[in-house]
Design an enzyme around this catalytic site. Structure first.
Site, PDB file in Angstrom:
ATOM      1  CD  GLN A   1    -105.959 -37.202 -67.929  1.00 19.76           C
ATOM      2  OE1 GLN A   1    -106.498 -38.202 -67.798  1.00 19.76           O
ATOM      3  NE2 GLN A   1    -106.370 -36.375 -69.206  1.00 19.76           N
TER       4      GLN A   1
ATOM      5  CG  MET B   1    -105.377 -37.994 -81.998  1.00 22.59           C
ATOM      6  SD  MET B   1    -105.813 -38.159 -80.111  1.00 22.59           S
ATOM      7  CE  MET B   1    -104.366 -37.601 -79.339  1.00 22.59           C
TER       8      MET B   1
ATOM      9  CE1 TYR C   1     -97.877 -33.285 -76.332  1.00 21.94           C
ATOM     10  CE2 TYR C   1     -98.453 -34.487 -74.495  1.00 21.94           C
ATOM     11  CZ  TYR C   1     -97.561 -34.223 -75.688  1.00 21.94           C
ATOM     12  OH  TYR C   1     -96.224 -34.795 -75.838  1.00 21.94           O
ATOM     13  CD  GLU C   2    -103.431 -36.495 -76.397  1.00 20.04           C
ATOM     14  OE1 GLU C   2    -104.814 -37.025 -76.524  1.00 20.04           O
ATOM     15  OE2 GLU C   2    -102.982 -36.136 -77.506  1.00 20.04           O
ATOM     16  N   GLY C   3    -105.569 -33.651 -72.641  1.00 25.19           N
ATOM     17  CA  GLY C   3    -106.487 -33.459 -71.341  1.00 25.19           C
ATOM     18  C   GLY C   3    -105.521 -33.064 -70.044  1.00 25.19           C
TER      19      GLY C   3
END
Length: 575
Positions: A439, A161, A432-434
């Site tokens: 969240q 990504m 990471y990933e938000g």
């Protein structure tokens, strides 16, 4: 660093806690029979224990390197990846028509847990590919699916990504990478991306980059972003590798942890790319990949928690230090496990790991039921549980690994024991990933656009279980029911706030309070499944008596609003 895959624990949670049998009863997932599930968990467990776990320490001590433009991975990683690939584990939940097994996402959750617990640095690679497979399956044109999916599902090609840029982190809409049409259906991609996990490697095959970029006529912000497939090698029509693309790894980041995972700064210099999905709709396609990755990252935290717990248990059984309270008794070991505070830490680690795993698997089951039935309620539940699973899973990994260091005492601060590696490796999962803050903000904003209906349905279930438990476990049932009522009141307050900033000010404590109550719910179910007497009941009692009360503080914090935060001047906060 010895590691034992928690296969029996997974069987118990799937069979008795999260309702996996309902998934297996659907036509979509009829192949997920008990025998199949047990065979998969056993085989993946064997791979994790015997192949991946021995690589974990090596990856930390001998990181990936960039030599003359080529990424060299840690010794043994190529062979470890080959074992994952040869087992077909990247395609566990992938579409059957392209070579996948088409099995439930719940099982992929289990696999990601075992891979992360045994060697998170290497396990991160297939996790990213899984997410890209899902994004391509949902958004890519048919020709791209035909060319890429079978290669990625087999593990021959890997995926990444590419979102972040130096000036565009959480604010993805600030990205400046350009995509200029070439006039032949391809695009010239130019720009720099940072923090690209597994942006390159020496495993062979192709590295397929999903890159967010902006077309010349794009609107500002996220509405003007498109998603492109930009492979390391331009594939020929028959799927063989063609010419190298115009992209390169500029450098590898020097990180706090996961040293064996090459985190790349990528440069695209007019690289050839193909559009995934529609123009200017890149965020929708990327979010498909990111939502998959968010649950997977929660599993990373849980996997590390399991590994850190096992490491601490072993040390606590071996380390002799002074006279212990159980000295000379039948259960006494003479080791530090006999001390009350060490027992408190180990019980906390064990109880929270169970709670986080149950929450994440419940999310996986909701995803599977949504896929199998198309029911909007299941879709809503999966969406609501995803930020909880990601955040509580990673926070549990951080807390449990820190406690693991503490159990080791002074030796935990010494790198040779390996305890500190878990803490260093897992820390990134909250980022990471938000980030976990993002969240939580998503949970109290978009996931409450239904006025709190989905949250309330979960609370109703918790109270129903607590009512049933009153007959055999009255004290625990009553405590969980009371906590659920407090959570209901906080949920009503949160859903009633018109100013989103008042929600955001308490978003993280609200999420953590919700997770505490959900964890108690699943512990209570475990005690009931055991018959109310045994080690799971004792662990449930510990969690409900000692950890569940934290929900009250979290939810009080959650309902304070934002005014007191903005009563400070910026100078007062930063002086």
């Amino acid at each position: 660093m010895p590691y034992r895959s928690p296969v029996a624990e997974y069987k118990f949670v799937l069979d008795h806690i999260v309702g996996f049998s309902a998934v297996a009863e659907t036509e979509t997932f009829a192949e997920a029979t008990p025998d199949t599930v047990e065979a998969i968990l056993t085989e993946v467990g064997k791979l994790a224990d015997e192949v991946l776990a021995p690589l974990n320490r090596n990856g930390d001590l001998y990181p990936a390197k960039l030599e003359n433009g080529v990424v060299r991975t840690s010794k043994g990683f190529a062979e470890g990846y080959a074992a994952i690939k040869d087992g077909g584990w990247l395609g566990l939940s992938a579409p059957v028509e392209y070579g996948g097994m088409g099995l439930p996402q719940s099982l992929t959750c289990a696999v990601n847990d075992l891979f992360s617990g045994s060697c998170m640095s290497l396990g991160l690679n297939p996790l990213l590919t899984q997410g890209q497979i899902e994004a391509l399956d949902h958004h890519a044109p048919d020709w791209m699916k035909e060319l890429y999916l079978s290669k990625m599902i087999s593990g021959e090609w890997t995926g990444t990504m590419n979102l972040t840029e130096p000036q565009a982190g959480s604010d993805v809409g600030a990205l400046t990478t350009k995509a200029v049409p070439n006039g032949d259906g391809t695009y010239a991609i130019s720009g720099q991306k940072i923090y690209i996990s597994w942006g390159d490697h020496d495993f062979g095959g192709n590295v397929c980059h999903a890159v967010l970029a902006r077309l010349p006529d794009a609107a500002p912000g996220t509405k003007g972003i498109s998603l492109f497939m930009v492979p390391k090698f331009i594939p020929n029509e028959d799927g063989s590798l063609g010419d190298p693309n115009s992209l390169r790894v500029v450098s590898l980041e020097h990180k706090m942890g996961i040293h064996g995972s090459p985190t790349c700064v990528m440069e695209y210099a007019g690289a050839t790319g193909w559009l995934i999905g529609e123009e200017h709709k890149g965020m929708a396609a990327m979010f498909t990949m990111m939502n998959s990755a968010r649950l997977a990252v929660g599993m990373q935290g849980i996997g590390i928690a399991e590994a850190a717990l096992q490491h601490a248990q072993t040390y606590a059984l071996e380390r002799k230090q002074g006279k212990t309270p159980l000295q000379g008794q039948d259960d006494g070991t003479g080791a530090i496990v006999d001390f009350a505070d060490v027992r408190r830490m180990l019980a906390t680690m064990k109880a929270d790991t169970f709670a986080a795993r149950a929450i994440a698997l419940a999310c996986g089951v909701a995803l599977d039921m949504a896929t199998a039935t198309g029911d909007k309620a299941w879709h809503a539940r999966a969406a609501f549980l995803t930020p909880i699973a990601k955040t509580f899973g990673t926070e549990t990994g951080i807390t449990v690994s820190e406690l693991g260091v503490q159990v080791h005492g002074g030796m935990g601060f010494i790198e040779e024991t390996g305890a500190a590696q878990y803490s260093r490796d897992v820390r990134v999962t909250a980022i990471y990933e938000g980030t976990n803050g993002i969240q939580a903000m998503d949970m109290v904003a978009r996931k409450m656009m239904d006025g709190g209906e989905t949250a309330t349905a979960l609370i109703d279930e918790i109270e129903s279980t607590a009512e049933t438990a009153r007959a055999t476990l009255p004290d625990m049932g009553a405590a969980v029911w009371d906590a659920a009522e407090t959570l209901r009141e906080a949920t009503e307050w949160m859903a009633g706030q018109g100013d989103l900033n008042d929600r955001f000010a308490g978003a993280v404590p609200y999420l953590m309070g919700f997770a505490r109550v959900l964890g108690a719910h699943y512990h209570l179910k475990a005690a009931m499944a055991e018959g109310g007497d045994g080690p799971r009941t004792r662990l449930a009692r510990f969690y409900i008596s000692r950890l569940l009360p934290e929900h009250a503080g979290h939810l009080a914090h959650a309902t304070c609003g934002a005014a007191d935060l903005y009563a400070f001047t910026t100078e007062e906060l930063t002086a």
